[in-house]
Design a protein around this motif. Structure first.
Motif, mmCIF file in Angstrom:
data_model
loop_
_atom_site.group_PDB
_atom_site.id
_atom_site.type_symbol
_atom_site.label_atom_id
_atom_site.label_comp_id
_atom_site.label_asym_id
_atom_site.label_seq_id
_atom_site.Cartn_x
_atom_site.Cartn_y
_atom_site.Cartn_z
ATOM 1 N N ALA A 75 28.401 -8.449 -1.684
ATOM 2 C CA ALA A 75 27.489 -8.214 -2.803
ATOM 3 C C ALA A 75 28.093 -8.693 -4.116
ATOM 4 C CB ALA A 75 27.138 -6.730 -2.886
ATOM 5 N N GLY B 270 30.238 -5.039 3.075
ATOM 6 C CA GLY B 270 29.090 -5.145 2.187
ATOM 7 C C GLY B 270 29.461 -5.201 0.716
ATOM 8 N N ILE B 271 30.623 -4.673 0.346
ATOM 9 C CA ILE B 271 31.006 -4.616 -1.059
ATOM 10 C C ILE B 271 31.384 -5.992 -1.593
ATOM 11 C CG2 ILE B 271 32.632 -3.661 -2.728
ATOM 12 C CD1 ILE B 271 30.591 -1.647 -1.659
ATOM 13 N N VAL C 2 25.831 -0.898 -2.401
ATOM 14 C CA VAL C 2 25.560 -2.335 -2.314
ATOM 15 C C VAL C 2 24.431 -2.721 -3.253
ATOM 16 C CG1 VAL C 2 24.794 -4.203 -0.798
ATOM 17 C CG2 VAL C 2 26.419 -2.492 0.050
#
Length: 348
Positions: A217, A213-214, A185
């Motif tokens: 971000a 989270g990928i 991240v």
């Protein structure tokens, strides 16, 4: 030659993140290491076939294959070590297994987590940049087809799709929403250039985007974000797909306008090679520019593929060169008044 490549890469090259899996990602990394040492490969860990699948079942570890390929691509170790990493046993119970997979399995046995094992082997190979598993979670990939049928296991999806003779509606991870590796991240948040590598759409690219989270971000990043589309449709995944079909599938599994640039191949293909692929059910991915524009994505057509031993592949040198030229053309340097820090942002 490996040492020459290492020295040629500028110390202050752009911070580049390459997300994917399979041979497309490692091929791209071989070209990009010429332009920057600040490379991060974020790699899917949903694979459960081949030698990786055997180690996963026998040892309970995450699949090492795609990660090993990326480390080989970025390695600056002695040539004999590079050869050992790619060596496959031909006889006995280890037939078909890669020495690199076994070495990573051994390091995994003495490390507290899989990502630390990857970091340990990266030191042994003196790699350029870093290679990160997208998550440390033990995930499986499930596909749902348009007729409602489902199958679990990355290695089973291709055969099931051919049997059902219909498109994949979606894929999901089991368990759902695993946490991304914090370092992955952070790499995305600090990147100057984020690339979705060429590769299998549903089994190499999209699984990364299902990790918590990928996508968040990526969506927050102001850096250049670009998807490199496959040259040919893939049997068992994307038969009949156009470029916009690839893009729409990615957006459906992440968010709208996750990226707004897509690089496609413009180099002509030898007719005899194209005919051989057609007999197997694979054709060039059609560039439907108008539909891509409707999705908010600009197509960047460049001669980025080559034919090697009758196989159509992305040329690592050509792809990297075109990416870096585009990056220089489309980004601006911004100095933050409060800190004096310099950031590269996508030109609007």
């Amino acid at each position: 030659m490996q040492t020459d490549y290492y020295r040629a890469a500028p110390e202050n090259g752009p911070r580049i993140v390459v997300i994917g899996g399979g041979h497309g990602q490692s091929t791209l990394l071989r070209g990009l290491k010429l332009y920057s040492r600040n490379l991060t490969a974020i790699v899917t860990v949903a694979d459960d076939g081949g030698g990786s699948g055997v180690l996963r079942r026998d040892l309970g570890m995450l699949p090492p294959g795609d990660i090993r390929n990326c480390m080989e691509a970025l390695a600056n170790a002695e040539p004999i070590m590079t050869q050992l990493m790619g060596y496959r046993f031909t006889e006995g119970t280890l037939a078909g297994q890669s020495f690199g997979n076994l070495l990573l399995a051994a390091i995994n046995g003495i490390m507290p987590s899989f990502d630390q094992a990857v970091a340990g082997l990266s030191q042994v190979l003196a790699i350029t940049g870093q290679v990160l598993p997208v998550t440390n979670a033990n995930i499986r990939l499930e596909a749902e087809f348009e007729n409602g049928r489902r199958i679990t296991g990355e290695s089973s999806i291709c055969l099931m799709k051919q049997q059902e003779n219909c498109r994949i509606r979606c894929v999901r991870l089991k368990p759902e929403h695993p946490k991304a590796l914090p370092e992955a991240v952070e790499a995305i948040r600090s990147a100057d250039l984020i690339i979705l590598a060429p590769g299998s759409l549903y089994t190499s690219i999209i699984p990364n985007l299902l990790v918590e989270g990928i996508v968040e971000a990526m969506a927050e990043s102001e850096s250049m974000k670009i998807y490199i589309c496959n040259v040919m449709t893939e049997i068992g995944e994307t038969e009949g797909y156009t470029v916009s079909d690839h893009i729409q599938a990615i957006f459906n599994h992440s968010c709208h306008r996750l990226f707004d640039l897509c690089m496609v191949n413009s180099a002509p293909l030898p007719r005899i090679v194209e005919q051989r692929y057609a007999k197997e059910g694979s054709i060039p991915v059609f560039c439907d520019e108008r539909e891509c524009a409707r999705l908010g994505v600009e197509l960047i057509a460049r001669p980025i593929c080559a034919v090697d031993n009758q196989v159509i592949r992305h040329n690592p040198g050509h792809v990297a060169s075109e990416l870096m030229a585009l990056y220089r053309q489309r980004t601006i340097r911004v100095v933050e008044e409060s800190t004096g820090a310099v950031r590269n942002r996508m030109e609007k």
